[in-house]
Structures are given as structure tokens and as C-alpha cells.
Write an enzyme that holds these catalytic residues in place. Structure first.
Site, short mmCIF file in Angstrom:
data_model
loop_
_atom_site.label_atom_id
_atom_site.label_comp_id
_atom_site.label_asym_id
_atom_site.label_seq_id
_atom_site.Cartn_x
_atom_site.Cartn_y
_atom_site.Cartn_z
N LEU A 23 9.08 2.49 -2.71
CA LEU A 23 9.61 1.49 -1.79
C LEU A 23 11.07 1.84 -1.50
O LEU A 23 11.77 2.33 -2.39
CB LEU A 23 9.51 0.09 -2.42
CG LEU A 23 8.10 -0.45 -2.69
CD1 LEU A 23 8.17 -1.77 -3.46
CD2 LEU A 23 7.31 -0.63 -1.40
N GLU A 30 11.38 -10.62 -3.82
CA GLU A 30 10.38 -10.23 -2.83
C GLU A 30 9.14 -9.68 -3.55
O GLU A 30 8.01 -10.00 -3.19
CB GLU A 30 10.98 -9.22 -1.84
CG GLU A 30 10.37 -9.23 -0.45
CD GLU A 30 8.93 -8.76 -0.40
OE1 GLU A 30 8.10 -9.41 0.26
OE2 GLU A 30 8.62 -7.73 -1.04
N1 FOL Z 1 4.19 -6.46 0.22
C1 FOL Z 1 5.39 -7.04 0.02
N2 FOL Z 1 5.64 -8.23 0.59
N3 FOL Z 1 6.32 -6.46 -0.74
C2 FOL Z 1 6.09 -5.28 -1.35
O1 FOL Z 1 6.98 -4.77 -2.04
C3 FOL Z 1 4.84 -4.62 -1.17
N4 FOL Z 1 4.56 -3.43 -1.79
C4 FOL Z 1 3.36 -2.88 -1.59
C5 FOL Z 1 2.44 -3.52 -0.78
N5 FOL Z 1 2.70 -4.68 -0.18
C6 FOL Z 1 3.90 -5.25 -0.37
C7 FOL Z 1 3.00 -1.58 -2.24
N6 FOL Z 1 3.89 -1.16 -3.28
C8 FOL Z 1 3.99 -2.83 -7.12
C9 FOL Z 1 4.72 -1.69 -6.82
C10 FOL Z 1 4.68 -1.14 -5.55
C11 FOL Z 1 3.90 -1.74 -4.56
C12 FOL Z 1 3.18 -2.87 -4.86
C13 FOL Z 1 3.22 -3.41 -6.15
C14 FOL Z 1 4.04 -3.41 -8.49
O2 FOL Z 1 4.34 -2.72 -9.45
N7 FOL Z 1 3.75 -4.73 -8.64
C15 FOL Z 1 3.68 -5.47 -9.90
C16 FOL Z 1 4.98 -6.17 -10.26
C17 FOL Z 1 6.13 -5.21 -10.47
C18 FOL Z 1 7.45 -5.87 -10.80
O3 FOL Z 1 7.49 -7.08 -11.20
O4 FOL Z 1 8.49 -5.20 -10.66
C19 FOL Z 1 2.62 -6.57 -9.75
O5 FOL Z 1 2.08 -6.97 -10.80
O6 FOL Z 1 2.41 -7.06 -8.63
#
Ligand code: FOL
Length: 180
Positions: A23, A30
Site C-alpha cells: 500500500l 483506515e
Molecule cells: N480497502 C481499504 N479501504 N483500505 C485498504 O487499505 C485496503 N487494502 C486492500 C484492499 N482493500 C482495502 C488490500 N491490501 C491487509 C493488508 C493489505 C491489504 C489488505 C489487508 C491486512 O493486513 N489487514 C489486516 C489488519 C492489519 C493491521 O491491522 O495493520 C486485517 O486483519 O484486516
């Protein structure tokens, strides 16, 4: 009845969504919004699907992979096996076939990227909504959100924080679109 496809994305002013397999920004609130929207269900016996391309799967840090409390599905033309971590599918129609076989366990289907998956999903007859975070700053990016067609209109969703959000001096707005 099959659930609609709901897209969730964050894009900056130049419509960028990613750079170098990551990202372009790090915005904790966010990301918390992404986690809340994709995880929460109305019924506690159901889970949501997160449907993504293979490169998006790889961009999720290993410690957060698979995305917890969600059914992870990865689109790929290769014969990859992620074991119990994720279900691989070769297309959106194929993903729908798989989802229809676990209908009563699935509440919502979230398309979480990247570019080509968002495009296919928006063109699909199953398209329902686009949850788009507009980040009000330009970032250097190498992947971009596809163009949003004229028949998508902004709608109100009481579940979404209203107005201008801010973190690290960066302003952003949560938007929701539906087909007119
Ligand atoms: N949509 C939005 N609104 N924001 C985003 O950042 C986003 N990112 C993606 C797709 N749609 C999005 C794809 N990229 C994680 C990392 C990258 C990613 C999506 C999710 C991730 O690691 N999520 C974890 C939490 C991480 C944290 O708390 O730092 C999760 O459990 O959702």
C-alpha cells in the site's frame, strides 16, 4: 439467493492503490475500517468472504495472512495450494460456484483487489456496492483503481463514518457507490 459482490478499496487523488507490491500509505484508522467492514457480520454463525487476486494475497503481511475471521479466497490461473489458509479459484464465476456450495455459512462477499479483480467485479452482473475511501493526497503508485462508470452513484450508508477523516495530517473520506 447468492450474495452480491461488495468492493472495498482505498485510492489516492491520482487513483493509485498500490506501489511495489504494497500500500502507498500506512493509515491505521483506515485499515481498522477495512478490517471492521470485511469482518463484521449481522449473524454470528456466518462469516464473510474476502475475494482477492494472487498479488493482493501476497501483499498482505504474513502475520495477518489469512485475514482472520474471514473466508479467504484467492483468484489465480496457476495451480497454487494455500492449504487451510485460502481457497483458490480460477475466475469470479468459479468463485461464485464455490460460494454457492457454502451459501448458508457466507454473509457478504468482499472483493479486496487488485486492479484487474476490481474491474471484473464492477463489470459482473453480481456487482452490488463499492466502498471507496478517497485519500485526499497524491502518492507515487504503480497500480490504480479502474475507472468508475457513470452509472455508479454515491449513496448514504449509516454504518459508515461521515465527513472528513484525518490521520498523520492526511485527509480521507469514506464513500459508498451503487449502480443507478
Ligand atoms: N480497502 C481499504 N479501504 N483500505 C485498504 O487499505 C485496503 N487494502 C486492500 C484492499 N482493500 C482495502 C488490500 N491490501 C491487509 C493488508 C493489505 C491489504 C489488505 C489487508 C491486512 O493486513 N489487514 C489486516 C489488519 C492489519 C493491521 O491491522 O495493520 C486485517 O486483519 O484486516
Amino acid at each position: 439467493m447468492l450474495p452480491k459482490l461488495e468492493l472495498i478499496a482505498a485510492a489516492c487523488e491520482n487513483m493509485g492503490i498500490g506501489v511495489n507490491g504494497d500500500l502507498p500509505w500506512r493509515l491505521k484508522t483506515e485499515m481498522a475500517y477495512f478490517t471492521r467492514m470485511t469482518t463484521n457480520t449481522k449473524y454470528k454463525n456466518k462469516r464473510n468472504v474476502v475475494l482477492m487476486g494472487r498479488r493482493t494475497w501476497e501483499c498482505i503481511p504474513e502475520k495477518y495472512r489469512p485475514l482472520k475471521d474471514r473466508i479467504n479466497m484467492v483468484l489465480t490461473s496457476q495451480s497454487l495450494d494455500y492449504g487451510d489458509d485460502a481457497i483458490t479459484c480460477k475466475s469470479i464465476p468459479h468463485a461464485f460456484d464455490v460460494i454457492s456450495g457454502m451459501q448458508n455459512q457466507v454473509e457478504r462477499v468482499w472483493v479486496i483487489g487488485g486492479s484487474s479483480v476490481y474491474k471484473s467485479a464492477m463489470e459482473s452482473p453480481h456487482f452490488g456496492r463499492l466502498y471507496l475511501t478517497r485519500i485526499k493526497k497524491k502518492f507515487e503508485c504503480d497500480t490504480f483503481f479502474p475507472s468508475i462508470s457513470n452509472d455508479l452513484v454515491l449513496i448514504e450508508d449509516p454504518m459508515i463514518p461521515q465527513g472528513i477523516q484525518e490521520e498523520k495530517g492526511i485527509e480521507f473520506v469514506y464513500e459508498v457507490y451503487e449502480r443507478r
